[in-house]
Design an enzyme around this catalytic site. Structure first.
Site, PDB file in Angstrom:
ATOM      1  CG  HIS A  75     -15.017 -22.449   9.393  1.00 12.41           C
ATOM      2  ND1 HIS A  75     -13.704 -22.707   9.078  1.00 12.41           N
ATOM      3  CD2 HIS A  75     -15.147 -22.804  10.705  1.00 12.41           C
ATOM      4  CE1 HIS A  75     -13.070 -23.214  10.114  1.00 12.41           C
ATOM      5  NE2 HIS A  75     -13.920 -23.273  11.131  1.00 12.41           N
ATOM      6  CB  SER A 132     -29.283  -0.486 -10.620  1.00  9.51           C
ATOM      7  OG  SER A 132     -29.185  -0.827 -11.992  1.00  9.51           O
ATOM      8  CE  LYS A 183     -28.559  -4.378  -8.316  1.00 13.81           C
ATOM      9  NZ  LYS A 183     -27.748  -5.338  -7.600  1.00 13.81           N
ATOM     10  CD  GLU A 196     -21.059  -2.416  -3.383  1.00 14.04           C
ATOM     11  OE1 GLU A 196     -21.258  -3.515  -3.904  1.00 14.04           O
ATOM     12  OE2 GLU A 196     -21.581  -1.380  -3.810  1.00 14.04           O
ATOM     13  CD  GLN A 232       9.682  17.085  -2.967  1.00 15.33           C
ATOM     14  OE1 GLN A 232      10.397  17.971  -2.517  1.00 15.33           O
ATOM     15  NE2 GLN A 232       9.439  16.966  -4.257  1.00 15.33           N
TER      16      GLN A 232
HETATM   17  N1  ARG Z   1      10.453  19.635  -0.299  1.00 11.20           N
HETATM   18  C1  ARG Z   1      11.444  18.908   0.417  1.00 11.20           C
HETATM   19  C2  ARG Z   1      10.837  17.611   1.013  1.00 11.20           C
HETATM   20  O1  ARG Z   1       9.679  17.512   1.072  1.00 11.20           O
HETATM   21  C3  ARG Z   1      11.978  19.749   1.538  1.00 11.20           C
HETATM   22  C4  ARG Z   1      13.342  19.320   1.968  1.00 11.20           C
HETATM   23  C5  ARG Z   1      14.333  19.618   0.896  1.00 11.20           C
HETATM   24  N2  ARG Z   1      15.638  19.338   1.329  1.00 11.20           N
HETATM   25  C6  ARG Z   1      16.670  19.239   0.467  1.00 11.20           C
HETATM   26  N3  ARG Z   1      17.804  18.966   0.987  1.00 11.20           N
HETATM   27  N4  ARG Z   1      16.519  19.396  -0.815  1.00 11.20           N
HETATM   28  O2  ARG Z   1      11.541  16.722   1.357  1.00 11.20           O
END
Ligand code: ARG
Length: 462
Positions: free
Chosen positions: A158, A279, A285, A292, A324
């Site tokens: 605590h 600072s 300081k 941090e 992606q």
């Molecule tokens: N740049 C795409 C990704 O990172 C690669 C795969 C793309 N595939 C597709 N069916 N368009 O996912």
């Protein structure tokens, strides 16, 4: 040439075209893309799809692309490349003509990106294992140094002073956390180390490719078992970043304690100038900026983990373009943690402990009260009643502004007749520490063994 333009009558909206590209960030996957492409080319060669001349032209060109990217980063300035897969195809065609377009036979970018990302996670895990080893060894070294002098400090619950512990015992608590983090990463690496190549777009390659050979060439333990899963899941990445977020969380707790202990109110720790800043306004300081920022960056890594989980949770099988978006959080979490570890290691190597203050704090604040109760229990007083009696003794000592050790025996005996002349000698720091005589406890003989054990486990990370 685009990789998919045949069925389209109109070009893409230019804004959209630019916006959907992943090449600005997935270009860092180029070394993995090239290695995976070579493995695919070899498989095409074995399957008789590429003649040996074509195969060798492709393999040479892949090597040339690697060399050019290494020699001149401007080589990667390609505003037309949609992603790293498209970039490699374009470069192959530029280097060896239409033969370059044969490499994509029977494969899909869906399996490629899944493979590249697994290779990235694997490499990053290996880098991290070494950095964690350095970090853990730095903590163990400080713990060994503190352990050999029986340096003590208060342990808190605590955030109130609870019981004295050896400083080595406190540091070893962090060693345990980071050893677990290392083992989580190693565990995740095992599951990630399977090869999606041959999975095609979703249903498997349209050619009989030797998946075993492709996996072996890339150092994978074997091929993935299901093409739908392999092209659409990212749990290896989620797991990797979740492991990193726990590691960052542990770093953050450590940073928070160091910040607290460096304040004048505690004064246990003297911040190293190497890792502190001043600072611009207040000349006196010295601020714990490194600590941090470590605390702050932990939030960022946890954010990456949340992003990844949220991205995948509602996706129907199999590949969706949302995936992606899983790349950048993986890169960011990995870069952030890889950036932090050497710095905290440097900090740990140079931070000074104020032994006198720590030892002094370990002996004040009635932290020997439980030991006092243990004394009574030893003499047959039931634990609850011993607790009550020592509580009264503490209240009396507080009233008088003194420690338990300073209470005269007569006053103590008025509380419980089980107090005796040897009571005071049980309350010293040495006696209180030795009382915690269990494996995993702070008694010096157990901490000594724990230190040896930690040193050995740290070595195994190498
Ligand atoms: N740049 C795409 C990704 O990172 C690669 C795969 C793309 N595939 C597709 N069916 N368009 O996912």
């Amino acid at each position: 040439m685009k990789m998919w333009s045949g069925r389209f009558r109109q070009p893409l909206d230019p804004e959209f075209e630019k916006w959907q590209r992943s090449f600005p960030y997935d270009q860092r996957l180029l070394p993995f893309e090239l290695a995976a492409s070579r493995a695919h080319a070899n498989a095409l060669g074995h399957a008789g799809v590429l003649s040996s001349e074509e195969l060798s032209a492709i393999v040479k060109a892949l090597e040339e692309i690697r060399r050019r990217a290494e020699d001149a980063p401007e080589f990667l300035n390609d505003p037309e490349a949609e992603d790293v897969h498209h970039f490699v195809e374009k470069q192959l065609a530029a280097l060896i003509g239409p033969t370059g377009y044969k490499l994509h036979t029977g494969r899909s970018r869906n399996e490629q990106i899944a493979t590249d990302l697994r290779l990235f996670v694997r490499q990053s895990s290996d880098t991290l294992q070494n950095l964690i080893a350095d970090w853990v060894e730095a903590i163990v070294s400080r713990a060994e140094a503190a352990g050999s002098t029986s340096l003590a400090m208060p342990a808190y619950t605590h955030l109130q002073p609870a019981e004295p512990v050896l400083v080595a015992h406190w540091l070893l608590a962090y060693v345990e956390m980071f050893l677990r983090d290392a083992s989580r990463l190693a565990d995740c690496r095992k599951r990630a180390n399977l090869c999606p190549l041959g999975s095609g777009a979703v249903a498997g390659a349209t050619l009989t490719l030797n998946r075993q050979a492709m996996a072996a060439e890339l150092g994978f333990d074997g091929p993935t078992a299901n093409s739908i899963d392999a092209t659409s899941d990212r749990d290896f990445a989620i797991e990797f970043v979740a492991a990193l977020s726990l590691l960052a969380l542990h770093l953050s707790r450590w940073a928070e304690e160091m910040i607290l202990f460096s304040t004048p109110a505690y004064g246990f720790v003297e911040l190293p100038e190497l890792y502190s800043t001043g600072s611009s306004a207040m000349p006196q300081k010295k601020n714990p900026d490194l600590l941090e920022l470590v605390r702050g960056k932990a939030a960022r890594v946890m954010g990456c983990s949340t992003t990844l989980q949220t991205l995948v949770k509602g996706l129907p099988l199999a590949y969706n373009k949302d995936l992606q978006e899983t790349q950048e959080p993986v890169f960011d979490a990995s870069d952030t943690v890889i950036g932090m570890l050497p710095l905290v290691t440097g900090f740990m190597n140079t931070v000074e402990f104020n032994d006198a203050k720590m030892n002094q704090a370990a002996q004040s604040g009635f932290m020997n009260a439980w030991a006092a109760a243990a004394y009574l229990v030893e003499r047959g007083v039931p634990s609850r009643l011993a607790h009550e009696a020592v509580g009264k003794a503490v209240a009396l000592a507080m009233e008088r502004g003194c420690d338990l050790q300073k209470l005269p025996l007569a006053d103590l005996q008025a509380i419980s007749s089980s107090f005796d002349a040897d009571f005071h000698s049980c309350l010293g720091l040495t006696e209180v520490l030795a009382l915690h005589d269990v494996p995993g406890g702070t008694a010096p003989r157990h901490v000594k063994r724990a230190l040896q054990n930690a040193r050995e486990r740290a070595k195994l990370l190498r």
